[in-house]
Design a protein around this motif. Structure first.
Motif, PDB file in Angstrom:
ATOM      1  N   GLU A 158     -13.512 -10.025   3.901  1.00  0.00           N
ATOM      2  CA  GLU A 158     -12.170 -10.214   4.425  1.00  0.00           C
ATOM      3  C   GLU A 158     -11.080 -10.002   3.372  1.00  0.00           C
ATOM      4  N   GLU A 159     -11.418 -10.163   2.078  1.00  0.00           N
ATOM      5  CA  GLU A 159     -10.422  -9.967   1.042  1.00  0.00           C
ATOM      6  C   GLU A 159      -9.926  -8.526   0.998  1.00  0.00           C
ATOM      7  N   VAL A 160     -10.808  -7.576   1.393  1.00  0.00           N
ATOM      8  CA  VAL A 160     -10.417  -6.165   1.310  1.00  0.00           C
ATOM      9  C   VAL A 160     -10.407  -5.505   2.681  1.00  0.00           C
ATOM     10  N   TRP A 161     -10.520  -6.295   3.729  1.00  0.00           N
ATOM     11  CA  TRP A 161     -10.469  -5.719   5.075  1.00  0.00           C
ATOM     12  C   TRP A 161      -9.018  -5.472   5.453  1.00  0.00           C
ATOM     13  N   PRO A 188      -1.237 -10.791   6.272  1.00  0.00           N
ATOM     14  CA  PRO A 188      -1.097 -11.802   5.209  1.00  0.00           C
ATOM     15  C   PRO A 188      -2.426 -12.225   4.578  1.00  0.00           C
ATOM     16  N   ASP A 189      -3.559 -11.994   5.272  1.00  0.00           N
ATOM     17  CA  ASP A 189      -4.853 -12.380   4.724  1.00  0.00           C
ATOM     18  C   ASP A 189      -5.505 -11.269   3.911  1.00  0.00           C
ATOM     19  N   PHE A 190      -4.848 -10.127   3.853  1.00  0.00           N
ATOM     20  CA  PHE A 190      -5.385  -9.002   3.087  1.00  0.00           C
ATOM     21  C   PHE A 190      -5.023  -9.208   1.620  1.00  0.00           C
ATOM     22  N   LEU A 191      -5.930  -9.834   0.858  1.00  0.00           N
ATOM     23  CA  LEU A 191      -5.620 -10.273  -0.500  1.00  0.00           C
ATOM     24  C   LEU A 191      -5.422  -9.125  -1.485  1.00  0.00           C
ATOM     25  N   LEU A 192      -6.105  -8.000  -1.254  1.00  0.00           N
ATOM     26  CA  LEU A 192      -5.914  -6.874  -2.157  1.00  0.00           C
ATOM     27  C   LEU A 192      -4.474  -6.360  -2.082  1.00  0.00           C
TER      28      LEU A 192
END
Length: 456
Positions: A76-79, A115-119
């Protein structure tokens, strides 16, 4: 291959614009603006094409997942939803071209929609960091440390929080952040290096050494870690280690800064012949390095090759007319060798805005004193005594003491030399001349007391 060549050409053109635009006459500025617009248009077209290809790649991967089966499952960090792919890819392109303002705007769009896309959030924080928006960047990196599940993301965010603390001049806080990085990512070379650099800036040279060794254990070719190690050992006066790491860093990269440091080391050790050899190498590597001309002159002077020393200063001043250290050395050497007319002529070339600077007040006071104009010499020394910085006040009192000594007013000279010692406790010159004064007063015991402090 073509893309890399294109990227290098664009970066070279942008560097040329950055160098030339500010100093160009008004008539030439339109030429640079037109070139900038052409480059930006070319970049926009390239990024647009890149985004189209990225969308096609995403569609193919969705249709045929096995095309990408060798890669790890997307977390999910890079999705990223395909609707935001274009903005993200364009942002990456601008970031790669160091066009951080444009990149920031696109990453803001990405983070707003995902907002949840940490990359994307990391790239936004990086862009803000490069734009000097430290508070906003800190907020994003802090959020990543609180929400990311992978050590690589958490570690990188802590590293950037450390870099922000360094930017703010808070090395203690930076050390805490970089230490978190190394606990999560033991092979993070930059974090080890930055820990050493923080301790170095704090003057904690013994503490810095093991961190630079850690950086070298991760990357044995890290010439900067070698260079800092040499500086740490230099502060500890461990000259064998200084020479070893200086030469090791020089073997990795023939950087002019390292050449100059090696020359300085030999100069400080009193090996003026070796210092001259390294300054010659420095000049061959970088003929526009003003410190090389100063170094050549100083070491020739130390070897009593006065004419050659002054010749090198003249050569430097021919190339760098407004360089104050070179001019100062030229005036000083001219005075010391009794060539007062040359010293006066050189001082006449000094710009008006620099005449009242402390270093020139001291020089002018000394020159006036040697010419017998004690009234002018005293006036200039008193201007130094009125400075707020203790070392500058000390210089004024020292010069005043020299004037009184030359006038045979020994008691007043002693008073000013004592005052100079109080203001600059590690400065030995006032002690020497105070001892001379006591000797003239017939007090050899006081002279021995002063001079014994010089050698301790």
């Amino acid at each position: 291959m073509y893309h890399q060549q294109w990227l290098e050409l664009v970066q070279q053109a942008l560097s040329e614009i950055e160098t030339q635009y500010a100093q160009s006459p008004v008539s030439e500025k339109p030429k640079w603006r037109n070139r900038f617009r052409e480059i930006k248009k070319s970049c926009d077209q390239m990024l647009e094409s890149w985004a189209v290809i990225a969308e096609q790649l995403a569609e193919l991967m969705e249709k045929y997942p096995d095309l990408n089966e060798e890669e790890k499952e997307i977390e999910e960090e890079v999705w990223l939803h395909e609707s935001a792919v274009r903005s993200f890819r364009q942002g990456q392109g601008y970031y790669g071209l160091t066009m951080f303002k444009e990149a920031k705007q696109l990453f803001e769009e990405v983070v707003e929609h995902e907002p949840d896309f940490l990359l994307g959030r990391i790239y936004l924080g990086l862009s803000q960091f490069h734009e000097g928006e430290l508070h906003e960047a800190e907020r994003h990196f802090q959020l990543v440390t609180n929400t990311a599940s992978h050590d690589s993301f958490v570690g990188f965010a802590h590293h950037m929080l450390g870099c922000i603390a360094v930017k703010r001049g808070d090395d203690r806080k930076a050390i805490k952040q970089f230490s978190k990085v190394t606990s999560l990512l033991p092979d993070h070379e930059d974090a080890w290096f930055n820990l050493g650099a923080c301790h170095f800036r704090l003057g904690e040279y013994h503490e810095a050494v093991p961190y630079f060794y850690h950086a070298l254990s991760v990357n044995e070719d890290d010439w900067e870690a070698m260079y800092y190690l040499s500086h740490c050992y230099r502060h500890c006066q461990e000259w064998n280690s200084v020479s070893f790491w200086r030469l090791a860093s020089y073997e990795k990269t023939h950087h002019p800064r390292i050449l100059e440091s090696i020359a300085h080391d030999y100069e400080e050790m009193g090996d003026h012949e070796q210092a001259l050899e390294w300054y010659q190498r420095l000049l061959a590597s970088d003929p526009k390095r003003t410190g090389a001309y100063h170094g050549m002159a100083w070491n020739l002077w130390a070897l009593k090759r006065t004419d050659e020393a002054i010749m090198w200063l003249k050569k430097g001043l021919t190339l760098f007319r407004d360089d104050q250290p070179l001019l100062f050395a030229y005036v000083w050497m001219s005075m010391a060798s009794g060539q007062m007319r040359k010293a006066v002529h050189a001082l006449d070339l000094l710009p008006l805005e620099q005449v009242e600077q402390p270093m020139w007040l001291a020089m002018r006071s000394r020159l006036s004193s040697q010419q017998g104009d004690y009234q002018e010499a005293s006036r200039l020394a008193e201007q130094l005594m009125e400075q707020e910085i203790p070392t500058l006040k000390a210089m004024g009192h020292y010069q005043k003491g020299r004037i009184f000594l030359e006038q045979k007013n020994v008691d007043e000279a002693i008073r000013h030399f004592k005052e100079a010692r109080q203001l600059a406790k590690d400065w030995k010159d006032p002690l020497f001349f105070e001892g001379v004064c006591h000797l003239m007063n017939g007090c050899p015991d006081h002279t021995r007391s002063c001079w014994s402090e010089i050698v301790t």
